[in-house]
Scaffold this active site. Structure first.
Site, PDB file in Angstrom:
ATOM      1  CG  HIS A   1      -7.225   2.045  16.222  1.00 36.43           C
ATOM      2  ND1 HIS A   1      -6.728   3.170  16.870  1.00 36.43           N
ATOM      3  CD2 HIS A   1      -7.099   2.531  14.910  1.00 36.43           C
ATOM      4  CE1 HIS A   1      -6.276   4.149  16.032  1.00 36.43           C
ATOM      5  NE2 HIS A   1      -6.513   3.649  14.809  1.00 36.43           N
TER       6      HIS A   1
ATOM      7  CG  ASP B   1      -5.428   4.985  19.768  1.00 34.68           C
ATOM      8  OD1 ASP B   1      -5.585   5.976  18.789  1.00 34.68           O
ATOM      9  OD2 ASP B   1      -5.642   3.813  19.628  1.00 34.68           O
TER      10      ASP B   1
ATOM     11  NE  ARG C   1      -3.988  10.609  15.912  1.00 34.19           N
ATOM     12  CZ  ARG C   1      -4.859   9.545  15.249  1.00 34.19           C
ATOM     13  NH1 ARG C   1      -5.658   8.489  15.699  1.00 34.19           N
ATOM     14  NH2 ARG C   1      -4.611  10.031  13.997  1.00 34.19           N
TER      15      ARG C   1
ATOM     16  NE  ARG D   1      -9.564   4.068  13.739  1.00 32.28           N
ATOM     17  CZ  ARG D   1      -9.694   4.877  14.651  1.00 32.28           C
ATOM     18  NH1 ARG D   1     -10.871   4.860  15.436  1.00 32.28           N
ATOM     19  NH2 ARG D   1      -8.939   6.093  14.718  1.00 32.28           N
TER      20      ARG D   1
ATOM     21  N   GLY E   1       0.784  -1.160   0.017  1.00 33.47           N
ATOM     22  CA  GLY E   1       0.063   0.038   0.027  1.00 33.47           C
ATOM     23  C   GLY E   1       0.824   1.274   0.002  1.00 33.47           C
TER      24      GLY E   1
END
Ligand SMILES: NC(=O)c1ccc[n+]([C@@H]2O[C@H](COP(=O)([O-])OP(=O)(O)OC[C@H]3O[C@@H](n4cnc5c(N)ncnc54)[C@H](O)[C@@H]3O)[C@@H](O)[C@H]2O)c1
Length: 307
Positions: A173, A146, A149, A86, A7
């Site tokens: 998550h 997380d 953040r 999500r 990706g």
């Protein structure tokens, strides 16, 4: 080390750049879009003389070049758009994960898989199933992000540098993220001594919604600078064999009273993958929240098996 990144979207390409600039490994960058990984790899190589790193990157649409990878990072898949959860990505990204892991696993049988594609916990479990790899070699990236953040939000709130803030999030998550205020410190001082409970709860909620906040601002696509920094941190621990304790989506086998599911827990990460799940001293509420997160992930994985 050979690291394949599947990706070449925003997370994949920024991860590739970070791995190269840190000199962690030779990188193979892939995508289904023809020319995209090749173009990005060439662009990165051209920055090597200026940034001073070895241009050890190949861009390709062919899985043959990924053979013998030590680490495979899977970022292939759809990101969220504004208003999406999500979980809205579950079916579409499951098909992509099945395909990607089916291609990668046979020619890199000893690789460590780091899943990034959302919904993270369920895609990690799926990658483990499809690959058949030992569970310590299949993990997901979410907790490092997380936690980063949360550390940033605490620093911003208290007007200090993020470098002096330590904090860890566990669980899943998303909404079932578990924040651990008792284990968070600012300049070595326990966080709960420095602020009130309402402020803490506001910071935790902002962290749970941290991805959506950025999706809402960007309007198209989701976060990638902090996510790629988090993946690179995990690769650094594996490549350097640091055995650093990081929050990672890992397979629990009775830890915290949780059995046979992927869930975000502190792990000792090093050569070979997850060396050990570290059991922190959690109180009853924290344990209950972590177990509830694990139950939620297990239920979603059961839904996924029926799709
Ligand atoms: N775990 C986390 O904390 C976290 C953080 C950020 C993003 N994400 C997730 O990571 C994924 C990627 O995000 P992004 O911003 O890079 O998205 P993006 O749209 O920029 O890139 C995704 C790339 O995957 C490619 N792709 C699609 N199917 C493929 C396949 N079968 N094989 C190879 N490549 C394929 C696409 O062509 C595209 O280039 C999303 O699912 C996103 O939700 C997770």
């Amino acid at each position: 080390m050979k690291v394949t990144i599947v990706g070449s979207g925003f997370v994949g390409q920024t991860t590739a750049m970070r791995v190269l600039q840190k000199g962690l490994a030779e990188v193979v960058l892939t995508d289904i879009v023809e020319g995209l990984p090749q173009g990005l790899a060439l662009d990165m190589k051209e920055s090597a003389p200026v940034e001073r790193f070895e241009p050890l990157i190949t861009g390709t649409n062919d899985y043959a070049a990924t053979a013998g990878s030590d680490v495979v990072v899977i970022t292939a898949g759809f990101p969220r758009q504004p208003g999406m959860s999500r979980m809205d990505l579950l079916a579409k990204n499951a098909a992509i994960i099945r395909g990607v892991v089916g291609e990668i696993a046979p020619s890199s049988p000893d690789a460590i898989l780091i899943v990034v594609t959302n919904p993270l916990d369920e895609m990690t479990a799926l990658a483990a199933d499809v690959s058949g790899f030992p569970k310590e070699r299949v993990m997901g990236m979410a907790g490092v992000l997380d936690s980063a953040r949360l550390r940033y939000f605490i620093a911003e709130e208290l007007g200090v540098s993020p470098l002096v803030v330590e904090a860890m999030t566990l669980g899943s998550h998303g909404d079932a993220m578990v924040a651990l205020p008792r284990h968070a410190t600012v300049d070595g001082r326990p966080l709960p001594e420095l602020t009130d409970e309402a402020t803490l709860e506001r910071l935790f909620q902002r962290t749970r919604d941290g991805g959506a906040e950025i999706v809402g601002l960007l309007k198209k696509g989701s976060a990638y600078y902090a996510p790629s920094a988090s993946v690179a941190k995990m690769i650094e621990a594996i490549a350097g064999g640091t055995d650093e304790v990081l929050p990672v989506c890992a397979w629990a086998t009775g830890h915290y009273g949780i059995r046979d599911t992927y869930v975000g827990v502190p792990v000792r990460l090093g050569a070979g993958g997850v060396r050990e799940i570290v059991e922190l001293d959690l109180n009853d509420d924290e344990l209950a929240a972590l177990r509830q997160a694990a139950d939620g992930i297990r239920a979603k994985c059961e839904d996924l098996a029926k799709l």
